[in-house]
Enzyme design. Sequence first.
Site, PDB file in Angstrom:
ATOM      1  N   CYS A 131       1.286  -1.986   2.018  1.00 31.96           N
ATOM      2  CA  CYS A 131       0.770  -3.197   2.671  1.00 31.96           C
ATOM      3  C   CYS A 131      -0.047  -4.021   1.687  1.00 31.96           C
ATOM      4  O   CYS A 131      -1.195  -3.675   1.386  1.00 31.96           O
ATOM      5  CB  CYS A 131      -0.073  -2.815   3.878  1.00 31.96           C
ATOM      6  SG  CYS A 131      -0.870  -4.223   4.672  1.00 31.96           S
ATOM      7  N   CYS A 134      -3.228  -5.565   3.167  1.00 32.67           N
ATOM      8  CA  CYS A 134      -4.282  -4.581   3.407  1.00 32.67           C
ATOM      9  C   CYS A 134      -5.026  -4.233   2.119  1.00 32.67           C
ATOM     10  O   CYS A 134      -6.248  -4.106   2.111  1.00 32.67           O
ATOM     11  CB  CYS A 134      -3.697  -3.290   3.983  1.00 32.67           C
ATOM     12  SG  CYS A 134      -2.683  -3.480   5.449  1.00 32.67           S
ATOM     13  N   ASP A 135      -4.284  -4.073   1.037  1.00 29.62           N
ATOM     14  CA  ASP A 135      -4.850  -3.464  -0.165  1.00 29.62           C
ATOM     15  C   ASP A 135      -4.859  -4.347  -1.407  1.00 29.62           C
ATOM     16  O   ASP A 135      -5.381  -3.938  -2.446  1.00 29.62           O
ATOM     17  CB  ASP A 135      -4.077  -2.174  -0.486  1.00 29.62           C
ATOM     18  CG  ASP A 135      -4.145  -1.159   0.645  1.00 29.62           C
ATOM     19  OD1 ASP A 135      -5.160  -1.134   1.345  1.00 29.62           O
ATOM     20  OD2 ASP A 135      -3.173  -0.402   0.818  1.00 29.62           O
TER      21      ASP A 135
END
Length: 303
Positions: A131, A134-135
């Site tokens: 993701c 997300c990261d």
Amino acid sequence: MKDVAIIGAGPAGLSAGIYAARAKLSTVIVEKMYPGGQAAITDRIENYPGFNEGIGGSELTDNMKAQAEKFGAELLNGDVIGIKKENEKFIIQLTGETLEAKTVILAMGAESRKLGVKGEKEYTGRGVSYCATCDGAFYTDKPIMMVGGGDTAIEEALYLTRFAESVKVVHRRDQLRATKILQERAFKNEKIKFIWNSVVDEIKGQDMVEEVIVKNVKTGEKTSVLVNGVFVAIGLVPNTSFVKDLVKLNEQGYIITDENMGTGVPGLYAAGDVRQKSLRQVVTAVADGAIAAVEAGKYLESL
């Protein structure tokens, strides 16, 4: 006893919840993680009708959730491990509790396909990610790698250029599968470089990812690439393991339905990425969810 139980709170499940609850059917939506599914972790959605400038994935799905709840749908956090039909009702087994419903809509979606190479599992969360939104921020000014050549891979590679020093895209073919507009953006971006006809062979490092061994699929030659992160976007695997004995699945594990989302089991429907279909997008997921909910309503009237 609920009229409608929806398994999964992605766009398909939330859309089904909106339609079912608005039709005054008692509705519960069960989600094991967070509402919104894959769409919620998409940075920007540009092709959903009605948003000329695009909209953030989390914003769009948060609005869907609020809309479903406004009409009376109940959201329940839980992990479904089994479903069975007894007489005219469905018994849904969660970890720690049981639900009963007259109809069920399966909208579990799909999760990221894994590479299946040495080091992937060991470094997940320590340099291996599925993701970008997300990261991505964890890799500011660092070299990273994106594995894949479809729309998701290229969208995420472009997103990652906001943070990364460089993004190396590894693709097993000599041309991308992504749409032309995404390809053009990627080829123009100076931070993105391509490693063609190649696959990841091994992921290495100490505490975090430091090196990826890349193998050329034509020559067999292996090359070391120094990166601090590996993002993987090579397709999806449907979350259908707990219904494999209840519904018909195709070879890839997707649920086979008719055009009205029926599974062949009376009162049981499937919607969104979890079912066999030619296009998996938010716009098709919400359409599936709406159809499934309307059909569930018709089934309830026939009982």
